[in-house]
Design a protein around this motif. Structure first.
Motif, PDB file in Angstrom:
ATOM      1  N   CYS A 177      35.833  40.665  64.101  1.00 34.03           N
ATOM      2  CA  CYS A 177      34.420  40.881  64.424  1.00 34.03           C
ATOM      3  C   CYS A 177      34.292  41.378  65.861  1.00 34.03           C
ATOM      4  CB  CYS A 177      33.637  39.594  64.232  1.00 34.03           C
ATOM      5  SG  CYS A 177      33.693  38.929  62.549  1.00 34.03           S
ATOM      6  N   GLY A 178      34.674  42.628  66.069  1.00 28.58           N
ATOM      7  CA  GLY A 178      34.532  43.245  67.380  1.00 28.58           C
ATOM      8  C   GLY A 178      35.513  42.774  68.423  1.00 28.58           C
ATOM      9  N   HIS A 179      36.580  42.097  68.012  1.00 30.11           N
ATOM     10  CA  HIS A 179      37.536  41.516  68.954  1.00 30.11           C
ATOM     11  C   HIS A 179      38.707  42.480  69.168  1.00 30.11           C
ATOM     12  CE1 HIS A 179      38.593  37.858  71.124  1.00 30.11           C
ATOM     13  NE2 HIS A 179      39.853  38.092  70.799  1.00 30.11           N
ATOM     14  N   PRO A 180      39.411  42.376  70.309  1.00 26.30           N
ATOM     15  CA  PRO A 180      40.610  43.197  70.503  1.00 26.30           C
ATOM     16  C   PRO A 180      41.622  42.991  69.380  1.00 26.30           C
ATOM     17  CG  PRO A 180      39.958  42.176  72.572  1.00 26.30           C
ATOM     18  CD  PRO A 180      39.083  41.588  71.518  1.00 26.30           C
ATOM     19  N   ALA A 181      42.259  44.082  68.975  1.00 24.31           N
ATOM     20  CA  ALA A 181      43.202  44.033  67.857  1.00 24.31           C
ATOM     21  C   ALA A 181      44.414  43.185  68.218  1.00 24.31           C
ATOM     22  CB  ALA A 181      43.644  45.443  67.487  1.00 24.31           C
ATOM     23  N   PRO A 182      44.845  42.299  67.324  1.00 22.90           N
ATOM     24  CA  PRO A 182      46.034  41.474  67.598  1.00 22.90           C
ATOM     25  C   PRO A 182      47.298  42.313  67.529  1.00 22.90           C
ATOM     26  CG  PRO A 182      45.283  41.105  65.364  1.00 22.90           C
ATOM     27  CD  PRO A 182      44.262  42.009  65.999  1.00 22.90           C
ATOM     28  N   LEU A 183      48.393  41.730  68.004  1.00 17.02           N
ATOM     29  CA  LEU A 183      49.688  42.392  67.961  1.00 17.02           C
ATOM     30  C   LEU A 183      50.591  41.669  66.967  1.00 17.02           C
ATOM     31  CD1 LEU A 183      50.438  43.039  71.751  1.00 17.02           C
ATOM     32  CD2 LEU A 183      49.266  44.521  70.111  1.00 17.02           C
ATOM     33  N   LEU A 184      51.264  42.441  66.142  1.00 18.69           N
ATOM     34  CA  LEU A 184      52.222  41.890  65.186  1.00 18.69           C
ATOM     35  C   LEU A 184      53.629  42.158  65.699  1.00 18.69           C
ATOM     36  CD1 LEU A 184      52.907  40.619  62.424  1.00 18.69           C
ATOM     37  CD2 LEU A 184      52.865  42.941  61.470  1.00 18.69           C
ATOM     38  N   LEU A 185      54.425  41.096  65.839  1.00 17.31           N
ATOM     39  CA  LEU A 185      55.816  41.202  66.269  1.00 17.31           C
ATOM     40  C   LEU A 185      56.691  40.988  65.054  1.00 17.31           C
ATOM     41  CD1 LEU A 185      54.095  40.148  68.820  1.00 17.31           C
ATOM     42  CD2 LEU A 185      56.293  39.529  69.775  1.00 17.31           C
ATOM     43  N   HIS A 186      57.409  42.051  64.648  1.00 18.47           N
ATOM     44  CA  HIS A 186      58.234  42.006  63.448  1.00 18.47           C
ATOM     45  C   HIS A 186      59.560  42.702  63.734  1.00 18.47           C
ATOM     46  CE1 HIS A 186      59.412  42.260  59.229  1.00 18.47           C
ATOM     47  NE2 HIS A 186      59.633  43.553  59.406  1.00 18.47           N
ATOM     48  N   ASP A 187      60.648  41.949  63.599  1.00 13.42           N
ATOM     49  CA  ASP A 187      61.998  42.504  63.798  1.00 13.42           C
ATOM     50  C   ASP A 187      62.129  43.235  65.130  1.00 13.42           C
ATOM     51  OD1 ASP A 187      62.915  41.484  61.426  1.00 13.42           O
ATOM     52  OD2 ASP A 187      62.600  43.335  60.291  1.00 13.42           O
ATOM     53  N   GLY A 188      61.592  42.661  66.182  1.00 13.54           N
ATOM     54  CA  GLY A 188      61.695  43.256  67.509  1.00 13.54           C
ATOM     55  C   GLY A 188      60.712  44.379  67.773  1.00 13.54           C
ATOM     56  N   GLN A 189      59.924  44.760  66.762  1.00 10.54           N
ATOM     57  CA  GLN A 189      58.915  45.802  66.925  1.00 10.54           C
ATOM     58  C   GLN A 189      57.548  45.166  67.182  1.00 10.54           C
ATOM     59  OE1 GLN A 189      59.854  49.096  66.949  1.00 10.54           O
ATOM     60  NE2 GLN A 189      61.925  48.248  66.743  1.00 10.54           N
ATOM     61  N   VAL A 190      56.725  45.871  67.952  1.00  7.74           N
ATOM     62  CA  VAL A 190      55.390  45.384  68.277  1.00  7.74           C
ATOM     63  C   VAL A 190      54.386  46.477  67.932  1.00  7.74           C
ATOM     64  CG1 VAL A 190      53.863  44.524  70.080  1.00  7.74           C
ATOM     65  CG2 VAL A 190      56.309  43.983  70.161  1.00  7.74           C
ATOM     66  N   ARG A 191      53.370  46.119  67.156  1.00  9.69           N
ATOM     67  CA  ARG A 191      52.323  47.098  66.833  1.00  9.69           C
ATOM     68  C   ARG A 191      50.964  46.417  66.781  1.00  9.69           C
ATOM     69  NH1 ARG A 191      50.195  47.246  61.661  1.00  9.69           N
ATOM     70  NH2 ARG A 191      51.253  45.959  60.065  1.00  9.69           N
ATOM     71  N   GLU A 192      49.929  47.203  67.057  1.00  7.43           N
ATOM     72  CA  GLU A 192      48.567  46.704  66.978  1.00  7.43           C
ATOM     73  C   GLU A 192      48.120  46.675  65.522  1.00  7.43           C
ATOM     74  OE1 GLU A 192      45.839  48.805  69.383  1.00  7.43           O
ATOM     75  OE2 GLU A 192      46.868  48.368  71.270  1.00  7.43           O
ATOM     76  N   VAL A 193      47.358  45.642  65.188  1.00  9.91           N
ATOM     77  CA  VAL A 193      46.801  45.515  63.837  1.00  9.91           C
ATOM     78  C   VAL A 193      45.322  45.875  63.917  1.00  9.91           C
ATOM     79  CG1 VAL A 193      46.474  44.016  61.840  1.00  9.91           C
ATOM     80  CG2 VAL A 193      48.468  43.699  63.328  1.00  9.91           C
ATOM     81  N   GLU A 194      45.029  47.150  63.776  1.00 10.67           N
ATOM     82  CA  GLU A 194      43.649  47.616  63.853  1.00 10.67           C
ATOM     83  C   GLU A 194      42.914  47.295  62.553  1.00 10.67           C
ATOM     84  OE1 GLU A 194      42.111  48.746  66.347  1.00 10.67           O
ATOM     85  OE2 GLU A 194      43.668  49.397  67.768  1.00 10.67           O
ATOM     86  N   ALA A 195      41.618  46.972  62.676  1.00 13.88           N
ATOM     87  CA  ALA A 195      40.799  46.702  61.497  1.00 13.88           C
ATOM     88  C   ALA A 195      40.568  47.998  60.725  1.00 13.88           C
ATOM     89  CB  ALA A 195      39.470  46.092  61.909  1.00 13.88           C
ATOM     90  N   SER A 196      40.665  47.923  59.393  1.00 15.42           N
ATOM     91  CA  SER A 196      40.434  49.112  58.570  1.00 15.42           C
ATOM     92  C   SER A 196      38.981  49.546  58.590  1.00 15.42           C
ATOM     93  CB  SER A 196      40.878  48.838  57.131  1.00 15.42           C
ATOM     94  OG  SER A 196      40.175  47.723  56.596  1.00 15.42           O
ATOM     95  N   ALA A 197      38.078  48.591  58.824  1.00 16.69           N
ATOM     96  CA  ALA A 197      36.655  48.887  58.949  1.00 16.69           C
ATOM     97  C   ALA A 197      36.064  47.869  59.913  1.00 16.69           C
ATOM     98  CB  ALA A 197      35.950  48.826  57.591  1.00 16.69           C
ATOM     99  N   PRO A 198      35.113  48.283  60.751  1.00 17.68           N
ATOM    100  CA  PRO A 198      34.567  47.352  61.749  1.00 17.68           C
ATOM    101  C   PRO A 198      33.683  46.282  61.122  1.00 17.68           C
ATOM    102  CG  PRO A 198      33.367  49.422  61.796  1.00 17.68           C
ATOM    103  CD  PRO A 198      34.519  49.628  60.863  1.00 17.68           C
ATOM    104  N   SER A 199      33.813  45.087  61.632  1.00 18.76           N
ATOM    105  CA  SER A 199      32.910  43.994  61.282  1.00 18.76           C
ATOM    106  C   SER A 199      32.075  43.657  62.507  1.00 18.76           C
ATOM    107  CB  SER A 199      33.703  42.760  60.829  1.00 18.76           C
ATOM    108  OG  SER A 199      34.463  43.039  59.668  1.00 18.76           O
ATOM    109  N   PRO A 200      30.821  43.270  62.342  1.00 18.29           N
ATOM    110  CA  PRO A 200      29.945  43.063  63.501  1.00 18.29           C
ATOM    111  C   PRO A 200      30.321  41.815  64.288  1.00 18.29           C
ATOM    112  CG  PRO A 200      28.844  42.340  61.511  1.00 18.29           C
ATOM    113  CD  PRO A 200      30.131  42.998  61.069  1.00 18.29           C
TER     114      PRO A 200
END
Length: 397
Positions: free
Chosen positions: A275-298
């Motif tokens: 809900c409008g918050h900064p995208a979390p980070l997923l750490l998987h097998d030494g890789q780091v990526r942002e988990v962006e929302a597929s659609a915005p929530s208010p």
């Protein structure tokens, strides 16, 4: 026995010389030490000033080091209670009188002005000591209230979270305030482990009050909410009711960014509603990526303007994976050029570190990165899915 032999104490080891200082200090009357004061070497500095000024004046009477005796009660006012400050001033006066007698014996004219100056400084220092003690008392009461509020807003994390291990980081923008508008909570429910992290717009007590509304609502509905959109709707309703009960000119500006996470126990996935918050980070097998929302929530308290289509995103979340949730106090920190903190790049450096070590690295790095005074709270939470064989190795103090 060698003077450098150390003795074990609750705080670590201290040298034999320091132990003797502590023992001597504790033997002094309480009216000299002041209630609540622990031993510090600086606490004896007023007495050292008197001793050094007296010695210097006796060795070089023509330089009139006795004029420095007035510094002793002034210094005592910053550390000692009123009685101790007055006693220091009296000791300085006695030393000044003795030095005046020595000057008279040498045929010099004693300085009456020096005695009057020491007396005046002592009275002013005693008043300053009284004011300082009152302010320290008020500050102690405020800190007690802050600690109590923090215990309500951010209690210790649950011990039993199944296959999820959680580490957190929190620091208010005002170091002595200890609480602010950033908040988080973790609960184990029939649907799995559910987490919330949020950031209230604004600062100060209104932000703390809004954060308490969010956390209270989360705790009430988290176990019974059938899914995350329903839980987000309950948070929206609670905030709306709060704004109706506490009206103000800034009602339309009261909004809260929130990230809700659900990690089912029997499925290698995680569900998120952002809900409008900064995208979390997923750490998987030494890789780091942002988990962006597929659609915005208010954001919370913005559904009336933007609608309430709370979008659920499902991501793989297997054993060994970690999810880093954080507030914009971290991601929007700026250096002296105005450049935002490169969170994803920095976290990649520590991807192999433990969750606690990663948060410690992140905390120190953000503080070093910021140019000038930090002006926002910061909070971060790492959820780590451990394998069945790793659960026994977890430890939380």
């Amino acid at each position: 026995m060698d003077e450098q032999v150390s003795h074990a104490t609750a705080a670590g080891t201290i040298s034999l010389g320091r132990l003797r200082w502590v023992t001597t200090w504790r033997r002094l009357p309480r009216w000299v030490r002041g209630d609540g004061h622990r031993f510090e070497p600086m606490l004896v500095s007023p007495v050292l000033v008197i001793a050094l000024a007296t010695t210097a004046d006796l060795l070089t009477p023509h330089l009139q080091f006795n004029r420095l005796l007035g510094a002793a009660p002034a210094l005592a006012a910053a550390m000692w209670p009123v009685a101790g400050t007055l006693a220091t001033g009296l000791l300085a006066l006695l030393a000044a009188v003795a030095l005046s007698g020595a000057q008279h014996a040498l045929g010099q004219t004693p300085s009456v002005f020096t005695l009057l100056a020491i007396a005046a400084i002592t009275l002013a220092a005693a008043y300053a000591s009284r004011v300082r003690q009152n302010r320290e008392r008020v500050l102690a009461e405020v800190r007690t209230v802050a600690d109590t509020a923090q215990g309500i807003l951010r209690p210790p994390l649950p011990q039993d979270l199944g296959c999820i291990d959680v580490e957190v980081l929190y620091q208010a923008v005002a170091a002595h305030a200890r609480i602010g508008g950033d908040f988080y909570e973790v609960r184990r429910t029939p649907y799995g482990v559910r987490m919330i992290i949020g950031d209230v717009r604004g600062k100060g007590l209104p932000a703390v009050e809004a954060a308490s509304v969010m956390l209270t609502s989360f705790r009430v509905h988290v176990r019974d909410a059938p899914d995350l959109p329903y839980l987000a709707a309950r948070l929206e309703t609670s905030m709306k009711e709060y704004c109706e009960e506490v009206p103000g000119d800034d009602v339309l500006e009261r909004f809260i960014t929130v990230l809700l996470v659900e990690i089912p126990a029997g499925k290698p996935i995680a569900r998120l509603v952002n809900c409008g918050h900064p995208a979390p980070l997923l750490l998987h097998d030494g890789q780091v990526r942002e988990v962006e929302a597929s659609a915005p929530s208010p954001p919370i308290n913005m559904a009336a303007l933007l609608g309430d289509p709370y979008q659920v995103d499902t991501i793989p979340f297997t054993a060994g994976d970690r999810l880093l949730l954080y507030t914009d106090g971290i991601s929007e920190s700026r250096d002296f050029t105005g450049t935002f903190y490169p969170l994803t790049q920095r976290v990649r450096r520590w991807a192999s570190a433990s969750s606690r070590q990663l948060l410690d690295h992140l905390h120190h790095d953000v503080l070093a990165y910021v140019s000038g005074t930090r002006d926002d709270d910061l909070a971060a939470l790492i959820a780590h899915r451990v394998g069945p064989g790793d659960e026994h190795r977890r430890h939380r103090p």
